[in-house]
Design an enzyme around this catalytic site. Structure first.
Site, short mmCIF file in Angstrom:
data_model
loop_
_atom_site.label_atom_id
_atom_site.label_comp_id
_atom_site.label_asym_id
_atom_site.label_seq_id
_atom_site.Cartn_x
_atom_site.Cartn_y
_atom_site.Cartn_z
N SER A 42 0.82 -1.21 0.00
CA SER A 42 0.00 0.00 0.00
C SER A 42 0.86 1.27 0.00
CB SER A 42 -0.93 -0.06 1.21
OG SER A 42 -1.88 0.95 1.14
N ASP A 91 -8.15 -6.60 -4.83
CA ASP A 91 -7.92 -5.38 -4.07
C ASP A 91 -8.78 -4.25 -4.62
OD1 ASP A 91 -7.04 -3.22 -2.70
OD2 ASP A 91 -4.91 -3.62 -2.98
N HIS A 138 -6.09 -6.69 -0.46
CA HIS A 138 -5.11 -5.64 -0.20
C HIS A 138 -3.88 -6.16 0.54
CE1 HIS A 138 -4.12 -1.46 -0.26
NE2 HIS A 138 -4.01 -1.38 1.05
#
Ligand SMILES: *[C@@H]1O[C@H](CO)[C@@H](O)[C@H](O)[C@H]1NC(C)=O
Ligand SMILES: *[C@@H]1O[C@H](CO)[C@@H](O)[C@H](O)[C@H]1NC(C)=O
Ligand SMILES: *[C@@H]1O[C@H](CO)[C@@H](O)[C@H](O)[C@H]1NC(C)=O
Length: 365
Positions: A167, A284, A344
């Site tokens: 991320s 994601d 994610h």
């Protein structure tokens, strides 16, 4: 990684945790693994800024740690803790129930978790003026940490060093990677830097605030683990600091920088010949694969047309399985992994495939 500030009821297993661990005041924690060597410490990266790191030496029955790479894991947020989330929920030797993790990356690499930027996890600042404000400051703080780390742990100076991230950690990994490359060129840091891997990255952000409520329950449980048994084990956490206590401030201080794209930094990394891997979970919704492909197409890297023309190659996490678990495309020093059935947090959703990808990226397969 997103900050969750909501309180939720304490899960039942946590209430049992002290019992399961045989904890009462002053009791010795009976850790349920045959442990490898671990060390941790703080580095003062600036005045009033204290960064916490935690290193696990690789535990592999056939290979000494010195024959395996060193992987630094950077969490997102900004404000997400590597020593907490990455370690206990994704790739570390124990899961958040303190049970051994079958797919731990420790079997193929030594792992360095750093709570970065300062204020994240067990890292802390003294006074609100000391938080990092932008990527440049995050990278320069990390250079102080890495310089200290590699001069105190000379045994890692020649070991291939990779930065893996998730991320917003990807944005930091790119900036940190470029500064590290320059520091090595100047001779200020001795390290065998081998590449960066940017997972589900905010390289060029897509606005989506839907993740605000994702996984808050686990997070609360993790916070109790980190502020309970883990803190006891570590012993060096100052009494007035709690794990995650400054996370909101880290986020607020970095907010303005958050949306600035760093595609040009990735271009500089590629130009310098550093191996860059991009990986994304297919499911994601925060940083989708299409979005990733879109920013990759914006690179000015001269080899990009050749990279783009390549066909996707299927990967299988289990050699006997007929089910594809990922696709990869790779040309010269850029590789792109598309991990199926993962969201994610790729390693926590597809542990086997994530481990295999790490082995591929670090040239072990
Ligand atoms: C592992 O490598 C380190 C560093 O090179 C060395 O000091 C140590 O003796 C090695 N251990 C074994 C069991 O070979
Ligand atoms: C924190 O800052 C205050 C004010 O500058 C200072 O008095 C104190 O000693 C500092 N504490 C630490 C742990 O550095
Ligand atoms: C970088 O990537 C190339 C191409 O995949 C590979 O041949 C090389 O060994 C990699 N270098 C490192 C240090 O991982």
């Amino acid at each position: 990684m997103e900050l969750a500030l909501r309180r939720s009821p304490v899960p039942r297993w946590l209430l049992l945790l002290p019992l399961l661990l045989g904890l009462n005041a002053g009791a010795v924690i009976d850790w349920p693994t045959e442990e490898g060597k671990e060390v941790w410490d703080y580095v003062t990266v600036r005045k009033d800024a204290y960064m916490f790191w935690w290193l696990y030496y690789a535990t592999n029955s056939c290979k000494n740690f010195s024959e395996l790479p060193l992987v630094m894991w950077l969490q997102g947020g900004p404000g997400g803790s590597s020593t907490g989330f990455g370690n206990f929920e994704e790739i570390g030797p124990l899961d958040s129930d303190l049970k051994p993790r079958k797919t731990t990356w420790l079997q193929a690499a030594s792992l360095l978790f750093v709570d970065n930027p300062v204020g994240t996890g067990f890292s802390y600042v003294n006074g609100s003026g000391a938080y990092a404000k932008d990527l440049a400051m995050v990278a320069s703080d990390m250079m102080v940490l890495l310089k200290t780390f590699f001069s105190c742990h000379k045994e890692f100076q020649t070991v291939p060093f990779y930065i893996f991230s998730e991320s917003y950690g990807g944005k930091m990994a790119a900036g940190i990677g470029l500064e590290l490359y320059k520091a090595i060129q100047r001779g200020t840091i001795k390290c065998n830097f081998a590449g960066v891997a940017l997972g589900d990255s905010w390289i060029s952000p897509v606005v989506c605030l839907c993740q605000r409520h994702v996984r808050h329950l686990q997070r609360d449980a993790l916070s109790q683990l980190m502020n309970g048994p883990i803190r006891k084990k570590l012993k060096i956490i100052p009494e007035d600091q709690s794990w995650g206590g400054q996370a909101t401030n880290v986020f607020v201080n970095m907010e303005e920088d958050f949306m600035k794209p760093v595609i040009s930094i990735v271009d500089e990394l590629l130009e310098a010949g550093i191996n860059v891997t991009v990986y994304n979970g297919q499911l994601d919704l925060i940083v989708d694969t299409m979005g990733q492909e879109a920013w990759v197409r914006k690179l000015k890297w001269p080899e990009l047309p050749k990279f783009s023309q390549l066909k996707w190659k299927a990967l299988y996490s289990d050699p006997k399985s007929l089910e594809t678990s990922a696709f990869v495309k790779s040309y010269k020093n850029l590789a792109f992994y598309w991990i199926l059935k993962a969201g994610h947090m790729v390693p926590s959703d597809q542990g086997d495939m994530a481990l295999k990808m790490m082995r591929l990226v670090t040239q072990q397969e």
